[in-house]
Scaffold this active site. Structure first.
Site, PDB file in Angstrom:
ATOM      1  CE  LYS A  70     -32.729  23.052  13.922  1.00 33.23           C
ATOM      2  NZ  LYS A  70     -32.609  24.508  13.985  1.00 33.23           N
ATOM      3  CG  ASN A  91     -31.739  23.202  19.135  1.00 32.96           C
ATOM      4  OD1 ASN A  91     -32.226  22.888  20.212  1.00 32.96           O
ATOM      5  ND2 ASN A  91     -30.978  24.267  18.986  1.00 32.96           N
ATOM      6  CB  THR A 157     -45.251  25.798   1.343  1.00 31.25           C
ATOM      7  OG1 THR A 157     -44.144  25.418   0.528  1.00 31.25           O
ATOM      8  CG2 THR A 157     -46.399  24.834   1.164  1.00 31.25           C
ATOM      9  NE  ARG A 160     -43.512  23.339   6.174  1.00 29.78           N
ATOM     10  CZ  ARG A 160     -42.191  23.236   6.259  1.00 29.78           C
ATOM     11  NH1 ARG A 160     -41.428  23.614   5.246  1.00 29.78           N
ATOM     12  NH2 ARG A 160     -41.620  22.770   7.344  1.00 29.78           N
TER      13      ARG A 160
HETATM   14  P1  NDP Z   1     -36.330  23.901   7.520  1.00 27.35           P
HETATM   15  O1  NDP Z   1     -35.841  22.968   6.469  1.00 27.35           O
HETATM   16  O2  NDP Z   1     -37.107  23.391   8.653  1.00 27.35           O
HETATM   17  O3  NDP Z   1     -37.256  25.048   6.837  1.00 27.35           O
HETATM   18  C1  NDP Z   1     -36.819  25.679   5.678  1.00 27.35           C
HETATM   19  C2  NDP Z   1     -37.648  26.915   5.420  1.00 27.35           C
HETATM   20  O4  NDP Z   1     -37.054  27.631   4.321  1.00 27.35           O
HETATM   21  C3  NDP Z   1     -39.079  26.640   5.007  1.00 27.35           C
HETATM   22  O5  NDP Z   1     -39.896  27.696   5.448  1.00 27.35           O
HETATM   23  C4  NDP Z   1     -38.989  26.623   3.473  1.00 27.35           C
HETATM   24  O6  NDP Z   1     -40.200  26.955   2.829  1.00 27.35           O
HETATM   25  C5  NDP Z   1     -38.014  27.746   3.263  1.00 27.35           C
HETATM   26  N1  NDP Z   1     -37.283  27.671   1.984  1.00 27.35           N
HETATM   27  C6  NDP Z   1     -36.383  26.745   1.615  1.00 27.35           C
HETATM   28  N2  NDP Z   1     -35.891  27.035   0.388  1.00 27.35           N
HETATM   29  C7  NDP Z   1     -36.504  28.170  -0.008  1.00 27.35           C
HETATM   30  C8  NDP Z   1     -36.432  28.974  -1.191  1.00 27.35           C
HETATM   31  N3  NDP Z   1     -35.614  28.670  -2.198  1.00 27.35           N
HETATM   32  N4  NDP Z   1     -37.197  30.080  -1.251  1.00 27.35           N
HETATM   33  C9  NDP Z   1     -38.015  30.409  -0.218  1.00 27.35           C
HETATM   34  N5  NDP Z   1     -38.145  29.692   0.903  1.00 27.35           N
HETATM   35  C10 NDP Z   1     -37.393  28.575   1.007  1.00 27.35           C
HETATM   36  O7  NDP Z   1     -35.021  24.700   7.999  1.00 27.35           O
HETATM   37  P2  NDP Z   1     -34.805  25.434   9.400  1.00 27.35           P
HETATM   38  O8  NDP Z   1     -36.046  26.177   9.704  1.00 27.35           O
HETATM   39  O9  NDP Z   1     -34.280  24.499  10.390  1.00 27.35           O
HETATM   40  O10 NDP Z   1     -33.625  26.463   9.046  1.00 27.35           O
HETATM   41  C11 NDP Z   1     -33.879  27.667   8.361  1.00 27.35           C
HETATM   42  C12 NDP Z   1     -32.604  28.521   8.329  1.00 27.35           C
HETATM   43  O11 NDP Z   1     -32.274  28.955   9.649  1.00 27.35           O
HETATM   44  C13 NDP Z   1     -31.374  27.787   7.796  1.00 27.35           C
HETATM   45  O12 NDP Z   1     -30.622  28.688   6.981  1.00 27.35           O
HETATM   46  C14 NDP Z   1     -30.590  27.482   9.044  1.00 27.35           C
HETATM   47  O13 NDP Z   1     -29.197  27.391   8.802  1.00 27.35           O
HETATM   48  C15 NDP Z   1     -30.911  28.700   9.899  1.00 27.35           C
HETATM   49  N6  NDP Z   1     -30.753  28.445  11.328  1.00 27.35           N
HETATM   50  C16 NDP Z   1     -29.815  29.151  12.012  1.00 27.35           C
HETATM   51  C17 NDP Z   1     -29.642  28.970  13.352  1.00 27.35           C
HETATM   52  C18 NDP Z   1     -28.631  29.765  14.067  1.00 27.35           C
HETATM   53  O14 NDP Z   1     -28.267  29.368  15.170  1.00 27.35           O
HETATM   54  N7  NDP Z   1     -28.167  30.877  13.525  1.00 27.35           N
HETATM   55  C19 NDP Z   1     -30.429  27.986  14.101  1.00 27.35           C
HETATM   56  C20 NDP Z   1     -31.426  27.329  13.291  1.00 27.35           C
HETATM   57  C21 NDP Z   1     -31.545  27.523  11.958  1.00 27.35           C
HETATM   58  P3  NDP Z   1     -41.246  25.795   2.405  1.00 27.35           P
HETATM   59  O15 NDP Z   1     -42.062  25.526   3.630  1.00 27.35           O
HETATM   60  O16 NDP Z   1     -42.006  26.419   1.301  1.00 27.35           O
HETATM   61  O17 NDP Z   1     -40.434  24.602   1.964  1.00 27.35           O
END
Ligand code: NDP
Length: 275
Positions: A70, A91, A157, A160
């Site tokens: 994104k 998106n 993190t 962020r």
């Molecule tokens: P991004 O990759 O942009 O961000 C991921 C986030 O998850 C970051 O804050 C990251 O933290 C955190 N994260 C990843 N792994 C872990 C872990 N093991 N433990 C803790 N934190 C973790 O993803 P998106 O923001 O685009 O998507 C996030 C979720 O939202 C996904 O599950 C996606 O499917 C869902 N979603 C659903 C939508 C819907 O229509 N229902 C629409 C958009 C998204 P860090 O910064 O530390 O890496």
């Protein structure tokens, strides 16, 4: 006379094979009698930009963009919608005046599900968002607009989360916490999981003290069974815990509106997906 080719749409992500977007957009098209195709495109981060450009150069009409692209979609968009500019995440891609336009329908999709489908109000409630990635960026602005009493943001993190807070300062106050400090906070009225941990089957060890029986929990992620976050919320006594199916359908409907000029009926599609 040959009938024209159907308009082409797709969703780009990595991984992407479990996406329900083709099913949802197929149902939207069926409602309206629109002739279109909607495919899945798996593109690794280093392929994303060339895949997008090739799609549009070959006549494609619109793309949805999902994890992890994104921010990259935001960077390559030549025109940016207001919500996408605020979220710095895109998106929905389309073509406007021969250039690529980026929009973000996650925030409006989330708020429609929360307030219309699930009948939750944000006003005056203490709200916690877990995660500070693209999806969190999409929902922060609309949530602030709902006038919660406090909006907290925690991320693995933590830097962020601070970056995100800084970008939204003009819209309202966001209070940042590390995951480690969550155990020191009083319970929240609304807890939203915007991490992608569940996609990998992981569930961070959030303290149960975040919840009371009055807490409403919402996982942006969704699955056939309870997501790890929904299971955690139920196990720790949340009054209600919902998956992100409604957001998925509502954000898709907003994309469809951008691409086709009319908003599909979401209720029938949502009922088909969750039953
Ligand atoms: P991004 O990759 O942009 O961000 C991921 C986030 O998850 C970051 O804050 C990251 O933290 C955190 N994260 C990843 N792994 C872990 C872990 N093991 N433990 C803790 N934190 C973790 O993803 P998106 O923001 O685009 O998507 C996030 C979720 O939202 C996904 O599950 C996606 O499917 C869902 N979603 C659903 C939508 C819907 O229509 N229902 C629409 C958009 C998204 P860090 O910064 O530390 O890496």
């Amino acid at each position: 006379m040959n009938s024209p080719e159907p308009d082409r749409y797709a969703v780009v992500g990595h991984p992407i094979r479990h996406s329900r977007s083709p099913l949802i957009h197929g149902m939207f098209a069926g409602q309206a009698g629109d002739r279109l195709t909607y495919d899945l495109i798996d593109a690794a981060p280093d392929e994303f930009e060339s895949v997008v450009r090739e799609f549009f150069e070959s006549g494609g009409k619109g793309l949805n963009v999902t994890v992890p692209h994104k921010r990259a979609a935001y960077r390559l968009s030549e025109h940016i919608g207001q919500e996408a500019a605020l979220a710095q995440a895109v998106n929905t891609l389309s073509i406007e005046h021969d250039s690529i336009r980026g929009d973000n329908t996650d925030g409006i999709g989330f708020m429609r599900d929360l307030t219309v489908n699930l009948k939750q109000s944000v006003a005056g409630r203490r709200v916690l968002i877990l995660g500070a990635g693209g999806a969190a960026r999409g929902i922060v602005g609309p949530l602030l607009g709902g006038e919660p009493s406090e909006l907290w943001l925690a991320n693995r993190t933590v830097e962020r989360a601070y970056d995100l807070r800084k970008e939204f300062l003009g819209l309202g106050e966001i209070i940042v916490s590390s995951f480690e400090d969550l155990g020191k906070l009083p319970p929240f009225s609304i807890v939203i999981n915007a991490t992608s941990a569940g996609l990998k089957g992981e569930q961070p060890a959030f303290p149960g003290t975040l919840l009371t029986p009055g807490s409403f929990c919402y996982d942006l992620a969704y699955g056939a069974d309870d997501t790890p976050f929904v299971a955690w919320a139920r196990a720790h006594g949340a009054g209600q815990a919902e998956q992100g199916w409604g957001m998925l359908v509502e954000q898709a409907a907003e994309s469809y509106l951008i691409w086709r000029g009319h908003r599909p009926d979401t209720s029938a599609v949502l009922a088909t997906l969750v039953n």
